[in-house]
Design a protein around this motif. Structure first.
Motif, PDB file in Angstrom:
ATOM      1  N   UNK A  68       0.715  -1.217   0.056  1.00  0.00           N
ATOM      2  CA  UNK A  68       0.226   0.105   0.090  1.00  0.00           C
ATOM      3  C   UNK A  68       0.931   1.277  -0.170  1.00  0.00           C
ATOM      4  N   UNK A  69       2.233   1.201  -0.042  1.00  0.00           N
ATOM      5  CA  UNK A  69       3.023   2.373   0.159  1.00  0.00           C
ATOM      6  C   UNK A  69       3.724   2.785  -0.807  1.00  0.00           C
ATOM      7  N   UNK A  70       3.533   3.938  -1.474  1.00  0.00           N
ATOM      8  CA  UNK A  70       3.980   4.672  -2.484  1.00  0.00           C
ATOM      9  C   UNK A  70       5.564   5.179  -2.156  1.00  0.00           C
ATOM     10  N   UNK A  71       5.458   5.735  -1.070  1.00  0.00           N
ATOM     11  CA  UNK A  71       6.844   6.359  -0.515  1.00  0.00           C
ATOM     12  C   UNK A  71       6.873   6.312   1.062  1.00  0.00           C
ATOM     13  N   UNK A  72       7.775   6.082   1.714  1.00  0.00           N
ATOM     14  CA  UNK A  72       7.737   6.259   3.311  1.00  0.00           C
ATOM     15  C   UNK A  72       9.025   7.469   3.494  1.00  0.00           C
ATOM     16  N   UNK A 102      12.093   4.561  -0.054  1.00  0.00           N
ATOM     17  CA  UNK A 102      12.317   4.898   1.464  1.00  0.00           C
ATOM     18  C   UNK A 102      13.406   5.921   1.570  1.00  0.00           C
ATOM     19  N   UNK A 103      13.134   7.026   2.539  1.00  0.00           N
ATOM     20  CA  UNK A 103      14.065   7.953   2.899  1.00  0.00           C
ATOM     21  C   UNK A 103      13.961   8.088   4.390  1.00  0.00           C
ATOM     22  N   UNK A 151       6.445   9.058   7.930  1.00  0.00           N
ATOM     23  CA  UNK A 151       5.038   9.688   7.055  1.00  0.00           C
ATOM     24  C   UNK A 151       5.248   8.934   5.826  1.00  0.00           C
ATOM     25  N   UNK A 152       3.932   8.380   5.440  1.00  0.00           N
ATOM     26  CA  UNK A 152       3.628   7.354   4.540  1.00  0.00           C
ATOM     27  C   UNK A 152       2.726   7.898   3.400  1.00  0.00           C
ATOM     28  N   UNK A 153       3.055   7.774   2.530  1.00  0.00           N
ATOM     29  CA  UNK A 153       2.054   8.335   1.365  1.00  0.00           C
ATOM     30  C   UNK A 153       1.749   7.112   0.795  1.00  0.00           C
ATOM     31  N   UNK A 154       0.405   6.811   0.791  1.00  0.00           N
ATOM     32  CA  UNK A 154      -0.215   5.423   0.345  1.00  0.00           C
ATOM     33  C   UNK A 154      -0.703   5.643  -1.095  1.00  0.00           C
TER      34      UNK A 154
END
Length: 333
Positions: A162-166, A221-222, A239-242
């Motif tokens: 579900x994660x685009x970016x975290x 991931x950052x 900070x999770x961009x879904x």
């Protein structure tokens, strides 16, 4: 009783292993090494442990530690590989608290800038994610402190892809820098300050990426670490961009299901470092925002972030209840 050895007993992680194992009902300390402090009683170096041990520090000789059932290697990066292979071949179970076996050989050499002289495939010891592999393992690589809180904060969402970016923003107490004083850890340089360091290039990033990509290959991931002027704890804001939208109750249900049966994971309405201090618990709270989901996790960096998780892994390796020696409430306030 399980005979336990600790190679490297004078640092914070060695000290914390001794504190935790002092009341472990199935383990006894057989040997603790320190070249510098050889011959001294443990409590002479660790006065807070007086009355709990009467052992003396010894040299890290194979003949001594090969008689143990389990050995913890609590030594600097690059040092564990000098001891682990011989113990491994002798059938001694090893939990390594350094970074020597957390990554692939190629990645280790890239990240740490040195040749790995004695590589062995190890199980990555994030207990809640690798419990089945840890059970019966001969070598477990205990995770870094930052990756423990970060990975556990996001794994339930990555598991469903579900994660685009975290973006991980983590703040650690100064014990994460080790027991030896440096200019960086000098009191006037940290007092009333929060200091970002290795802002885009911290070594622990690679563990986060490695583990989260086991769930979701394309996750981005950052990570930026900071130090605050306190002794213990790591607070991570993830900070999770879904991909898509989830409601608050859906998010909470995902976490409840994923961590069902995980004693040391506690879902909370709010998270503070003081709620986990001195304990092996991971407190997690999930917050739906307009543009992202924020997952907050808190751990004690010396316990769940190091020595407590190492004992938890030992318990699982040996088929013991993983709570043994760790089932006590945090210290509050």
């Amino acid at each position: 009783m399980v005979r336990v050895g600790i190679i490297g007993g004078t640092g914070y992680t060695g000290s914390e292993l001794l504190r935790i194992l002092a009341r472990h009902p199935e383990a006894e300390i057989a040997a603790v090494s320190s070249r510098k402090e050889k011959g001294k009683k443990l409590w002479e170096v660790h006065p807070h442990l007086k009355g709990f041990y009467d052992l003396e520090f010894v040299e890290p000789d194979f003949a001594v530690f090969s008689e143990c059932d389990v050995v913890f290697t609590a030594v600097p990066h690059g040092e564990a590989m000098k001891y682990v292979p011989e113990l491994y071949e002798a059938g001694v179970r090893v939990v390594d608290l350094s970074a020597d076996y957390r990554l692939s050989k190629e990645k280790y050499e890239e990240v740490y800038g040195k040749e790995h002289e004695a590589y062995i495939d190890a199980v990555y010891g994030l207990t809640e994610l690798h419990r089945d592999e840890i059970r019966g393992a001969k070598l477990v690589a205990n995770p870094g402190c930052y990756p423990t809180g970060a990975i556990l904060a996001v794994a339930p969402l990555a598991d469903l892809e579900l994660v685009e970016r975290v973006v991980f923003d983590s703040k650690s107490g100064i014990t994460g820098a080790g027991a030896s004083p440096t200019e960086f850890t000098h009191y006037p340089n940290l007092h009333e300050a929060i200091v970002p360091y290795k802002i885009t290039e911290h070594r622990h990033y690679h563990e986060m990426e490695q583990e989260l990509r086991r769930f979701q290959e394309d996750i981005r991931v950052s990570f930026t670490p900071q130090v605050f002027p306190g002794s213990r704890g790591i607070l991570t804001n993830a900070h999770v961009f879904l991909r898509g939208e989830l409601e608050q109750d859906e998010l909470e249900e995902i976490y409840r299901k994923f961590y069902d049966g995980c004693y040391f994971i506690r879902m909370q309405r709010s998270v503070r470092l003081s709620y986990v201090r001195g304990s092996n618990f991971v407190d997690i709270s999930v917050h739906k925002g307009r543009d992202r989901v924020v997952v907050v996790s808190a751990i004690d960096n010396l316990v769940k972030g190091a020595s407590g998780q190492a004992v938890q892994n030992m318990n699982v390796m040996l088929g013991l209840d993983e709570r043994l020696g760790l089932d006590y409430p945090p210290l509050f306030p």
